[in-house]
Design a protein around this motif. Structure first.
Motif, PDB file in Angstrom:
ATOM      1  N   ILE A 123     -57.251  51.082 -31.707  1.00  0.00           N
ATOM      2  CA  ILE A 123     -57.292  51.130 -30.243  1.00  0.00           C
ATOM      3  C   ILE A 123     -58.736  51.165 -29.748  1.00  0.00           C
ATOM      4  CG2 ILE A 123     -56.806  52.637 -28.259  1.00  0.00           C
ATOM      5  CD1 ILE A 123     -54.141  53.351 -29.702  1.00  0.00           C
ATOM      6  N   ILE A 124     -59.577  51.931 -30.407  1.00  0.00           N
ATOM      7  CA  ILE A 124     -60.974  52.050 -29.972  1.00  0.00           C
ATOM      8  C   ILE A 124     -61.769  50.803 -30.325  1.00  0.00           C
ATOM      9  CG2 ILE A 124     -63.123  53.340 -30.306  1.00  0.00           C
ATOM     10  CD1 ILE A 124     -61.420  55.857 -30.598  1.00  0.00           C
ATOM     11  N   GLY A 125     -61.539  50.269 -31.517  1.00  0.00           N
ATOM     12  CA  GLY A 125     -62.266  49.078 -31.945  1.00  0.00           C
ATOM     13  C   GLY A 125     -63.741  49.365 -32.167  1.00  0.00           C
ATOM     14  N   LYS A 126     -64.565  48.338 -31.980  1.00  0.00           N
ATOM     15  CA  LYS A 126     -66.011  48.484 -32.188  1.00  0.00           C
ATOM     16  C   LYS A 126     -66.814  48.290 -30.912  1.00  0.00           C
ATOM     17  CE  LYS A 126     -65.973  46.973 -37.029  1.00  0.00           C
ATOM     18  NZ  LYS A 126     -66.553  46.030 -38.017  1.00  0.00           N
ATOM     19  N   ASN A 127     -66.182  47.792 -29.883  1.00  0.00           N
ATOM     20  CA  ASN A 127     -66.881  47.486 -28.637  1.00  0.00           C
ATOM     21  C   ASN A 127     -66.705  48.638 -27.653  1.00  0.00           C
ATOM     22  OD1 ASN A 127     -68.228  46.192 -26.542  1.00  0.00           O
ATOM     23  ND2 ASN A 127     -66.395  45.072 -25.891  1.00  0.00           N
ATOM     24  N   PHE A 128     -67.534  49.675 -27.801  1.00  0.00           N
ATOM     25  CA  PHE A 128     -67.458  50.824 -26.901  1.00  0.00           C
ATOM     26  C   PHE A 128     -68.848  51.428 -26.762  1.00  0.00           C
ATOM     27  CE2 PHE A 128     -66.501  52.299 -31.204  1.00  0.00           C
ATOM     28  CZ  PHE A 128     -67.379  53.361 -31.362  1.00  0.00           C
ATOM     29  N   GLN A 129     -69.039  52.161 -25.664  1.00  0.00           N
ATOM     30  CA  GLN A 129     -70.328  52.785 -25.378  1.00  0.00           C
ATOM     31  C   GLN A 129     -70.293  54.308 -25.528  1.00  0.00           C
ATOM     32  OE1 GLN A 129     -73.152  50.965 -24.740  1.00  0.00           O
ATOM     33  NE2 GLN A 129     -71.806  49.234 -25.230  1.00  0.00           N
ATOM     34  N   PHE A 130     -69.119  54.912 -25.466  1.00  0.00           N
ATOM     35  CA  PHE A 130     -69.008  56.370 -25.583  1.00  0.00           C
ATOM     36  C   PHE A 130     -69.225  56.805 -27.026  1.00  0.00           C
ATOM     37  CE2 PHE A 130     -64.707  54.619 -25.978  1.00  0.00           C
ATOM     38  CZ  PHE A 130     -64.279  55.190 -27.153  1.00  0.00           C
ATOM     39  N   LYS A 131     -69.267  58.124 -27.238  1.00  0.00           N
ATOM     40  CA  LYS A 131     -69.475  58.672 -28.578  1.00  0.00           C
ATOM     41  C   LYS A 131     -68.182  59.327 -29.052  1.00  0.00           C
ATOM     42  CE  LYS A 131     -74.302  59.578 -27.443  1.00  0.00           C
ATOM     43  NZ  LYS A 131     -74.180  59.300 -26.002  1.00  0.00           N
ATOM     44  N   PRO A 132     -67.499  58.715 -30.031  1.00  0.00           N
ATOM     45  CA  PRO A 132     -66.243  59.272 -30.532  1.00  0.00           C
ATOM     46  C   PRO A 132     -66.474  60.222 -31.712  1.00  0.00           C
ATOM     47  CG  PRO A 132     -66.530  57.062 -31.391  1.00  0.00           C
ATOM     48  CD  PRO A 132     -67.762  57.375 -30.589  1.00  0.00           C
ATOM     49  N   GLY A 143     -68.859  53.495 -35.991  1.00  0.00           N
ATOM     50  CA  GLY A 143     -69.856  54.379 -35.401  1.00  0.00           C
ATOM     51  C   GLY A 143     -69.349  55.744 -34.977  1.00  0.00           C
ATOM     52  N   PHE A 144     -68.270  56.196 -35.580  1.00  0.00           N
ATOM     53  CA  PHE A 144     -67.709  57.499 -35.249  1.00  0.00           C
ATOM     54  C   PHE A 144     -68.534  58.640 -35.869  1.00  0.00           C
ATOM     55  CE2 PHE A 144     -64.311  54.746 -34.330  1.00  0.00           C
ATOM     56  CZ  PHE A 144     -63.269  55.416 -33.708  1.00  0.00           C
ATOM     57  N   TYR A 145     -68.498  59.789 -35.204  1.00  0.00           N
ATOM     58  CA  TYR A 145     -68.914  61.042 -35.816  1.00  0.00           C
ATOM     59  C   TYR A 145     -67.691  61.666 -36.482  1.00  0.00           C
ATOM     60  CZ  TYR A 145     -73.380  61.174 -33.261  1.00  0.00           C
ATOM     61  OH  TYR A 145     -74.636  60.899 -32.785  1.00  0.00           O
ATOM     62  N   ILE A 146     -67.923  62.531 -37.475  1.00  0.00           N
ATOM     63  CA  ILE A 146     -66.859  63.267 -38.153  1.00  0.00           C
ATOM     64  C   ILE A 146     -67.185  64.748 -38.030  1.00  0.00           C
ATOM     65  CG2 ILE A 146     -65.586  63.620 -40.296  1.00  0.00           C
ATOM     66  CD1 ILE A 146     -65.387  60.749 -39.278  1.00  0.00           C
ATOM     67  N   SER A 147     -66.285  65.532 -37.418  1.00  0.00           N
ATOM     68  CA  SER A 147     -66.526  66.977 -37.315  1.00  0.00           C
ATOM     69  C   SER A 147     -65.751  67.690 -38.420  1.00  0.00           C
ATOM     70  CB  SER A 147     -66.157  67.510 -35.935  1.00  0.00           C
ATOM     71  OG  SER A 147     -64.814  67.262 -35.593  1.00  0.00           O
ATOM     72  N   VAL A 148     -66.437  68.598 -39.094  1.00  0.00           N
ATOM     73  CA  VAL A 148     -65.935  69.216 -40.326  1.00  0.00           C
ATOM     74  C   VAL A 148     -65.709  70.706 -40.122  1.00  0.00           C
ATOM     75  CG1 VAL A 148     -66.455  69.646 -42.763  1.00  0.00           C
ATOM     76  CG2 VAL A 148     -67.195  67.503 -41.685  1.00  0.00           C
ATOM     77  N   ASN A 149     -64.532  71.182 -40.544  1.00  0.00           N
ATOM     78  CA  ASN A 149     -64.243  72.618 -40.480  1.00  0.00           C
ATOM     79  C   ASN A 149     -64.033  73.189 -41.886  1.00  0.00           C
ATOM     80  OD1 ASN A 149     -61.414  72.227 -41.227  1.00  0.00           O
ATOM     81  ND2 ASN A 149     -61.046  71.559 -39.125  1.00  0.00           N
ATOM     82  N   ILE A 178     -69.908  59.691 -45.978  1.00  0.00           N
ATOM     83  CA  ILE A 178     -70.195  59.831 -44.554  1.00  0.00           C
ATOM     84  C   ILE A 178     -71.705  59.832 -44.351  1.00  0.00           C
ATOM     85  CG2 ILE A 178     -69.830  61.206 -42.467  1.00  0.00           C
ATOM     86  CD1 ILE A 178     -67.476  62.547 -43.857  1.00  0.00           C
ATOM     87  N   PRO A 179     -72.227  59.002 -43.466  1.00  0.00           N
ATOM     88  CA  PRO A 179     -73.669  59.014 -43.212  1.00  0.00           C
ATOM     89  C   PRO A 179     -74.142  60.402 -42.788  1.00  0.00           C
ATOM     90  CG  PRO A 179     -72.656  57.091 -42.201  1.00  0.00           C
ATOM     91  CD  PRO A 179     -71.528  57.958 -42.683  1.00  0.00           C
ATOM     92  N   ALA A 180     -75.307  60.787 -43.264  1.00  0.00           N
ATOM     93  CA  ALA A 180     -75.819  62.138 -43.001  1.00  0.00           C
ATOM     94  C   ALA A 180     -75.938  62.442 -41.519  1.00  0.00           C
ATOM     95  CB  ALA A 180     -77.177  62.314 -43.681  1.00  0.00           C
ATOM     96  N   ASN A 181     -76.227  61.427 -40.708  1.00  0.00           N
ATOM     97  CA  ASN A 181     -76.430  61.662 -39.279  1.00  0.00           C
ATOM     98  C   ASN A 181     -75.142  61.609 -38.468  1.00  0.00           C
ATOM     99  OD1 ASN A 181     -75.937  58.913 -39.413  1.00  0.00           O
ATOM    100  ND2 ASN A 181     -77.614  58.334 -38.054  1.00  0.00           N
ATOM    101  N   ARG A 182     -73.981  61.536 -39.158  1.00  0.00           N
ATOM    102  CA  ARG A 182     -72.705  61.456 -38.443  1.00  0.00           C
ATOM    103  C   ARG A 182     -71.818  62.677 -38.683  1.00  0.00           C
ATOM    104  NH1 ARG A 182     -72.377  57.794 -34.290  1.00  0.00           N
ATOM    105  NH2 ARG A 182     -74.054  56.306 -34.707  1.00  0.00           N
ATOM    106  N   ILE A 183     -72.340  63.705 -39.308  1.00  0.00           N
ATOM    107  CA  ILE A 183     -71.537  64.890 -39.624  1.00  0.00           C
ATOM    108  C   ILE A 183     -71.834  66.014 -38.642  1.00  0.00           C
ATOM    109  CG2 ILE A 183     -71.074  66.670 -41.357  1.00  0.00           C
ATOM    110  CD1 ILE A 183     -71.693  64.615 -43.518  1.00  0.00           C
ATOM    111  N   LEU A 184     -70.767  66.547 -38.024  1.00  0.00           N
ATOM    112  CA  LEU A 184     -70.840  67.682 -37.117  1.00  0.00           C
ATOM    113  C   LEU A 184     -70.013  68.825 -37.684  1.00  0.00           C
ATOM    114  CD1 LEU A 184     -70.238  65.727 -33.780  1.00  0.00           C
ATOM    115  CD2 LEU A 184     -72.449  66.446 -34.710  1.00  0.00           C
ATOM    116  N   VAL A 185     -70.082  69.973 -37.022  1.00  0.00           N
ATOM    117  CA  VAL A 185     -69.327  71.151 -37.460  1.00  0.00           C
ATOM    118  C   VAL A 185     -68.364  71.578 -36.362  1.00  0.00           C
ATOM    119  CG1 VAL A 185     -69.499  73.576 -38.142  1.00  0.00           C
ATOM    120  CG2 VAL A 185     -71.169  71.932 -38.978  1.00  0.00           C
ATOM    121  N   GLU A 186     -67.182  71.983 -36.749  1.00  0.00           N
ATOM    122  CA  GLU A 186     -66.184  72.509 -35.819  1.00  0.00           C
ATOM    123  C   GLU A 186     -65.465  73.685 -36.462  1.00  0.00           C
ATOM    124  OE1 GLU A 186     -61.956  70.716 -36.603  1.00  0.00           O
ATOM    125  OE2 GLU A 186     -63.204  69.119 -35.732  1.00  0.00           O
TER     126      GLU A 186
END
Length: 234
Positions: A134-143, A162-168, A184-192
């Motif tokens: 649904i999101i595809g690749k043509n978007f400007q927001f940060k998923p 280009g997604f971020y991945i939040s890790v718990n 996962i690219p180092a700059n795409r990992i978040l914490v939750e």
């Protein structure tokens, strides 16, 4: 040495002691995306707390779309004026109302597609490939894919888009997730925390520090603090 903490997916309105939770966030300077599950909950919550550390997110949990479809117009009314969105997405554990979920989420994405300011934290239980399609690749927001439970191929598709991945903490206790963490690219990992749906070890701050420590044990190249700063300032 840690610079500051962040929690990219936290349910403030569902905390047992909301006042204490807010005070803990303030005392420990935890930059927090406080997700909501319905538009009227967002409207109530976001108007009642003023904190530099709490960003309220306009949400509509996929499992509630059918039951509370009368709130869909409110979602579209509030959407243009918010930066943070979540919790939204798809949940195909029960497929009874799958089509309604897809229709709502698809419309949401189209309304946000060209807005580079928006940050969306996304639920995708048993529906990762559908979310990505649904999101595809043509978007400007940060998923942000919250609590990712998909497979390697789905993760690669999300990374490519280009997604971020939040890790718990629960994810860091999963051998399946640990097997794909290296890609996962180092700059795409978040914490939750996804609190209160995961348990604190001691408290909110200690739990976040433990998750960061666990990530860095396997991925010493990851700087989750810099990643969150980039997320909200890009």
């Amino acid at each position: 040495m840690m610079e500051h903490l962040h929690d990219s997916h936290f349910h403030l309105d569902l905390q047992q002691n909301r006042t204490a939770a807010i005070q803990h966030i303030e005392d420990n300077r935890i930059y927090t995306i406080a997700v909501t599950n319905l538009p009227d909950l967002y409207r109530r919550e976001s108007g009642g707390v003023a904190s530099k550390y709490i960003r309220f997110a306009l949400g509509f949990h996929p499992e509630l779309v059918h039951q509370f479809k009368n709130q869909i117009p409110l979602m579209w009314t509030l959407l243009p004026n918010v930066r943070y969105i979540g919790e939204v997405g798809l949940d195909f554990v029960d497929t009874s109302f799958q089509n309604e979920q897809v229709a709502f989420f698809s419309e949401l994405i189209e309304l946000c597609r060209n807005d580079h300011n928006k940050i969306i934290t996304i639920h995708s239980r048993r529906a990762v490939k559908h979310v990505i399609r649904i999101i595809g690749k043509n978007f400007q927001f940060k998923p942000i894919l919250h609590w990712f439970t998909g497979n390697k191929e789905e993760l690669l598709s999300a990374i490519d888009a280009g997604f971020y991945i939040s890790v718990n903490g629960m994810m860091m206790n999963s051998s399946r997730f640990l097997s794909i963490l290296p890609i996962i690219p180092a700059n795409r990992i978040l914490v939750e925390t996804d609190s209160p749906f995961t348990q604190y070890l001691i408290n909110h701050a200690s739990t976040l520090r433990s998750i960061v420590s666990s990530i860095n044990k396997f991925r010493p190249d990851v700087d989750v603090f810099a990643n969150f700063d980039n997320l909200i300032t890009e």
